[in-house]
Design a protein around this motif. Structure first.
Motif, PDB file in Angstrom:
ATOM      1  N   PHE A  12     -37.435  43.631  17.295  1.00  0.00           N
ATOM      2  CA  PHE A  12     -37.529  42.179  17.376  1.00  0.00           C
ATOM      3  C   PHE A  12     -36.478  41.626  18.331  1.00  0.00           C
ATOM      4  O   PHE A  12     -35.339  42.100  18.354  1.00  0.00           O
ATOM      5  CB  PHE A  12     -37.332  41.547  15.997  1.00  0.00           C
ATOM      6  CG  PHE A  12     -38.354  41.975  14.983  1.00  0.00           C
ATOM      7  CD1 PHE A  12     -39.579  41.342  14.911  1.00  0.00           C
ATOM      8  CD2 PHE A  12     -38.090  43.026  14.118  1.00  0.00           C
ATOM      9  CE1 PHE A  12     -40.528  41.741  13.980  1.00  0.00           C
ATOM     10  CE2 PHE A  12     -39.019  43.439  13.187  1.00  0.00           C
ATOM     11  CZ  PHE A  12     -40.250  42.790  13.121  1.00  0.00           C
ATOM     12  N   GLY A  13     -36.868  40.627  19.113  1.00  0.00           N
ATOM     13  CA  GLY A  13     -35.946  39.875  19.951  1.00  0.00           C
ATOM     14  C   GLY A  13     -35.967  38.414  19.555  1.00  0.00           C
ATOM     15  O   GLY A  13     -36.974  37.912  19.033  1.00  0.00           O
ATOM     16  N   HIS A  14     -34.864  37.706  19.804  1.00  0.00           N
ATOM     17  CA  HIS A  14     -34.727  36.308  19.398  1.00  0.00           C
ATOM     18  C   HIS A  14     -34.378  35.463  20.620  1.00  0.00           C
ATOM     19  O   HIS A  14     -33.473  35.817  21.386  1.00  0.00           O
ATOM     20  CB  HIS A  14     -33.642  36.178  18.331  1.00  0.00           C
ATOM     21  CG  HIS A  14     -33.834  37.110  17.178  1.00  0.00           C
ATOM     22  ND1 HIS A  14     -34.624  36.817  16.094  1.00  0.00           N
ATOM     23  CD2 HIS A  14     -33.344  38.372  16.963  1.00  0.00           C
ATOM     24  CE1 HIS A  14     -34.610  37.836  15.242  1.00  0.00           C
ATOM     25  NE2 HIS A  14     -33.826  38.787  15.757  1.00  0.00           N
ATOM     26  N   TYR A  15     -35.073  34.340  20.780  1.00  0.00           N
ATOM     27  CA  TYR A  15     -34.913  33.485  21.945  1.00  0.00           C
ATOM     28  C   TYR A  15     -34.708  32.036  21.502  1.00  0.00           C
ATOM     29  O   TYR A  15     -35.481  31.515  20.679  1.00  0.00           O
ATOM     30  CB  TYR A  15     -36.125  33.575  22.873  1.00  0.00           C
ATOM     31  CG  TYR A  15     -36.333  34.944  23.475  1.00  0.00           C
ATOM     32  CD1 TYR A  15     -35.934  35.211  24.780  1.00  0.00           C
ATOM     33  CD2 TYR A  15     -36.902  35.977  22.731  1.00  0.00           C
ATOM     34  CE1 TYR A  15     -36.096  36.467  25.337  1.00  0.00           C
ATOM     35  CE2 TYR A  15     -37.072  37.247  23.288  1.00  0.00           C
ATOM     36  CZ  TYR A  15     -36.677  37.476  24.575  1.00  0.00           C
ATOM     37  OH  TYR A  15     -36.836  38.710  25.125  1.00  0.00           O
ATOM     38  N   PHE A  16     -33.682  31.396  22.056  1.00  0.00           N
ATOM     39  CA  PHE A  16     -33.372  30.012  21.742  1.00  0.00           C
ATOM     40  C   PHE A  16     -33.460  29.204  23.038  1.00  0.00           C
ATOM     41  O   PHE A  16     -32.933  29.622  24.070  1.00  0.00           O
ATOM     42  CB  PHE A  16     -31.965  29.900  21.131  1.00  0.00           C
ATOM     43  CG  PHE A  16     -31.795  30.766  19.910  1.00  0.00           C
ATOM     44  CD1 PHE A  16     -32.046  30.273  18.659  1.00  0.00           C
ATOM     45  CD2 PHE A  16     -31.378  32.102  20.035  1.00  0.00           C
ATOM     46  CE1 PHE A  16     -31.888  31.073  17.526  1.00  0.00           C
ATOM     47  CE2 PHE A  16     -31.217  32.912  18.913  1.00  0.00           C
ATOM     48  CZ  PHE A  16     -31.485  32.388  17.657  1.00  0.00           C
ATOM     49  N   ALA A  17     -34.120  28.042  22.969  1.00  0.00           N
ATOM     50  CA  ALA A  17     -34.419  27.307  24.193  1.00  0.00           C
ATOM     51  C   ALA A  17     -34.122  25.820  24.038  1.00  0.00           C
ATOM     52  O   ALA A  17     -34.388  25.223  22.980  1.00  0.00           O
ATOM     53  CB  ALA A  17     -35.876  27.495  24.584  1.00  0.00           C
ATOM     54  N   ALA A  18     -33.577  25.218  25.106  1.00  0.00           N
ATOM     55  CA  ALA A  18     -33.438  23.772  25.240  1.00  0.00           C
ATOM     56  C   ALA A  18     -34.002  23.395  26.596  1.00  0.00           C
ATOM     57  O   ALA A  18     -33.626  23.986  27.612  1.00  0.00           O
ATOM     58  CB  ALA A  18     -31.990  23.345  25.108  1.00  0.00           C
ATOM     59  N   THR A  19     -34.890  22.407  26.656  1.00  0.00           N
ATOM     60  CA  THR A  19     -35.703  22.141  27.843  1.00  0.00           C
ATOM     61  C   THR A  19     -35.590  20.695  28.287  1.00  0.00           C
ATOM     62  O   THR A  19     -35.570  19.781  27.459  1.00  0.00           O
ATOM     63  CB  THR A  19     -37.181  22.474  27.568  1.00  0.00           C
ATOM     64  OG1 THR A  19     -37.298  23.870  27.336  1.00  0.00           O
ATOM     65  CG2 THR A  19     -38.067  22.073  28.721  1.00  0.00           C
ATOM     66  N   TYR A  20     -35.525  20.500  29.616  1.00  0.00           N
ATOM     67  CA  TYR A  20     -35.731  19.182  30.217  1.00  0.00           C
ATOM     68  C   TYR A  20     -36.983  19.231  31.073  1.00  0.00           C
ATOM     69  O   TYR A  20     -37.133  20.110  31.925  1.00  0.00           O
ATOM     70  CB  TYR A  20     -34.533  18.762  31.074  1.00  0.00           C
ATOM     71  CG  TYR A  20     -34.739  17.422  31.730  1.00  0.00           C
ATOM     72  CD1 TYR A  20     -34.612  16.247  31.000  1.00  0.00           C
ATOM     73  CD2 TYR A  20     -35.131  17.335  33.065  1.00  0.00           C
ATOM     74  CE1 TYR A  20     -34.837  15.004  31.585  1.00  0.00           C
ATOM     75  CE2 TYR A  20     -35.349  16.098  33.656  1.00  0.00           C
ATOM     76  CZ  TYR A  20     -35.209  14.928  32.917  1.00  0.00           C
ATOM     77  OH  TYR A  20     -35.440  13.719  33.496  1.00  0.00           O
ATOM     78  N   LYS A  21     -37.887  18.256  30.859  1.00  0.00           N
ATOM     79  CA  LYS A  21     -39.177  18.228  31.568  1.00  0.00           C
ATOM     80  C   LYS A  21     -39.130  17.205  32.703  1.00  0.00           C
ATOM     81  O   LYS A  21     -38.705  16.068  32.498  1.00  0.00           O
ATOM     82  CB  LYS A  21     -40.305  17.848  30.595  1.00  0.00           C
ATOM     83  CG  LYS A  21     -40.370  18.723  29.356  1.00  0.00           C
ATOM     84  CD  LYS A  21     -41.427  18.208  28.381  1.00  0.00           C
ATOM     85  CE  LYS A  21     -41.436  18.986  27.088  1.00  0.00           C
ATOM     86  NZ  LYS A  21     -42.464  18.493  26.143  1.00  0.00           N
ATOM     87  N   PHE A  22     -39.589  17.608  33.863  1.00  0.00           N
ATOM     88  CA  PHE A  22     -39.627  16.702  35.023  1.00  0.00           C
ATOM     89  C   PHE A  22     -40.909  15.875  35.020  1.00  0.00           C
ATOM     90  O   PHE A  22     -41.935  16.324  34.508  1.00  0.00           O
ATOM     91  CB  PHE A  22     -39.557  17.508  36.322  1.00  0.00           C
ATOM     92  CG  PHE A  22     -38.211  18.121  36.536  1.00  0.00           C
ATOM     93  CD1 PHE A  22     -37.192  17.405  37.161  1.00  0.00           C
ATOM     94  CD2 PHE A  22     -37.935  19.411  36.099  1.00  0.00           C
ATOM     95  CE1 PHE A  22     -35.951  17.966  37.344  1.00  0.00           C
ATOM     96  CE2 PHE A  22     -36.699  19.987  36.280  1.00  0.00           C
ATOM     97  CZ  PHE A  22     -35.693  19.265  36.903  1.00  0.00           C
TER      98      PHE A  22
END
Length: 284
Positions: free
Chosen positions: A274-284
Motif C-alpha cells: 500500500f502507498g499513501h498520497y496526500f494532496a492540496a490543489t489550486y485550480k486555474f
C-alpha cells in the motif's frame, strides 16, 4: 469551465440512471464541446512502490496536471517535480541520483470524430485511438535495469457508462519500451471521477481514481530483478472540491507493479503493498 463540468456531470448522471450511452455529436461543429483545465497539486507520498525500504520511503512533489478537449483530441497529462526543497536525506526515496522529474502524456483521438460516424453502442459513448507516453527525468543508465522510464503505449480507448460511477475512461494498449526498442506486453487502464456528497455552497466530495494493469510481460529476471508476467496498481482517492481548491487522500494498492516481484537480498525491492498520497490543489 464550471458550466461545462456541471453539464457533463448532469449528462453522465442521467446516462448512468437510464443505462443508455450519449453518442458524441460531431455533426455540425467538432469544436462545440471544447474545454480545458489545469491545476497545481502539492503532493506527499509515503511507501510508493517499487521501493527499497532501506533507501527511504517518502517524498514530496509538485504536480502540474492538465487536460481538455479540442475537436477530435482528448488530452490528459501531468508533470511531477520531486523533492522541492531538499533531498530530505535518508527519509526520501528520491534522494541521491534518483529521478527528479516524471511526465505522463495521454492524448486520445476520437474515431467518431475522424470518421464522421456514430460508433457508440450499448454503454460505450465514444471510441478512440489511444496513446500514452511515460518519461522519467533521470539518465538512460539510472535506477532500474535498462535505465529510467521511457515508454510508449498504443491501442484503443473508449468512454463507457458504468452503473453508479458514471462515465469511465477505458483504454487497452500495447507497450513499446523505447529504451529497449522492443514491444513488451499490454496495459489496461481505467479512470473515474464520481461526486458522492454535494454541499449547499457548491463544494462536494468525490471518489476518484484509476487502475493500471499490465499483462503478457516478458520474463526479464536476468536483467535486474525477478519479474512476473503481470502486475498493476489501483488508486482510490477521497477528495473535497471547491471551485478553486481541493484537498484529498489517496490509497494506492500495488501488486507486482511493473511486473516486478517482492524480493530480498542485495536488491531488496517491495513491489506489492500500500502507498499513501496526500494532496492540496489550486485550480486555474
Amino acid at each position: 469551465m464550471k458550466n461545462i463540468k456541471n453539464a457533463a456531470l448532469a449528462a453522465t448522471t442521467l446516462a448512468a440512471l437510464s443505462g443508455n450511452a450519449f453518442a458524441a455529436d460531431y455533426s455540425d461543429d467538432i469544436h462545440k464541446n471544447d474545454y480545458q483545465w489545469s491545476q497545481f497539486n502539492l503532493m506527499y507520498a509515503v511507501d510508493e512502490k517499487p521501493q527499497n525500504p532501506a533507501s527511504g520511503n517518502k517524498h514530496n512533489y509538485l504536480e502540474l496536471e492538465f487536460g481538455g478537449r479540442s475537436g477530435v483530441v482528448d488530452l490528459y497529462g501531468y508533470v511531477d517535480v520531486f523533492n522541492l526543497t531538499s533531498d530530505h536525506g535518508s527519509d526520501s526515496d528520491k534522494s541521491g541520483d534518483a529521478s527528479k522529474m516524471f511526465m505522463k502524456l495521454a492524448p486520445r483521438f476520437s474515431l467518431d470524430g475522424m470518421t464522421g460516424k456514430d460508433l457508440s453502442f450499448g454503454p460505450v459513448q465514444e471510441v478512440y485511438v489511444a496513446t500514452l507516453f511515460n518519461w522519467g527525468g533521470g539518465s538512460a543508465n539510472a535506477n532500474f535495469g535498462d535505465g529510467d522510464v521511457n515508454n510508449a503505449f498504443f491501442g484503443l480507448g473508449s468512454d463507457v457508462m458504468v452503473p453508479w460511477l458514471g462515465k469511465v475512461g477505458m483504454n487497452l494498449y500495447g507497450l513499446y519500451e523505447i529504451n529497449n526498442k522492443d514491444w513488451n506486453g499490454y496495459q489496461f487502464s481505467m479512470n473515474w471521477f464520481k461526486p458522492v456528497v454535494n454541499f449547499d455552497n457548491g463544494s462536494f466530495i468525490s471518489y476518484q481514481g484509476y487502475i493500471d494493469y499490465q499483462f503478457g510481460l516478458e520474463d526479464r529476471s536476468d536483467s535486474f530483478a525477478s519479474t512476473v508476467s503481470n502486475g498493476g496498481a489501483m488508486y482510490n482517492g477521497i477528495y473535497w472540491h471547491s471551485e478553486r481548491y481541493s484537498v484529498g487522500y489517496g490509497l494506492k494498492v500495488y501488486n507486482n507493479i511493473y511486473g516486478v516481484k517482492n524480493q530480498t537480498g542485495s536488491l531488496n525491492l517491495e513491489s506489492s503493498g500500500f502507498g499513501h498520497y496526500f494532496a492540496a490543489t489550486y485550480k486555474f
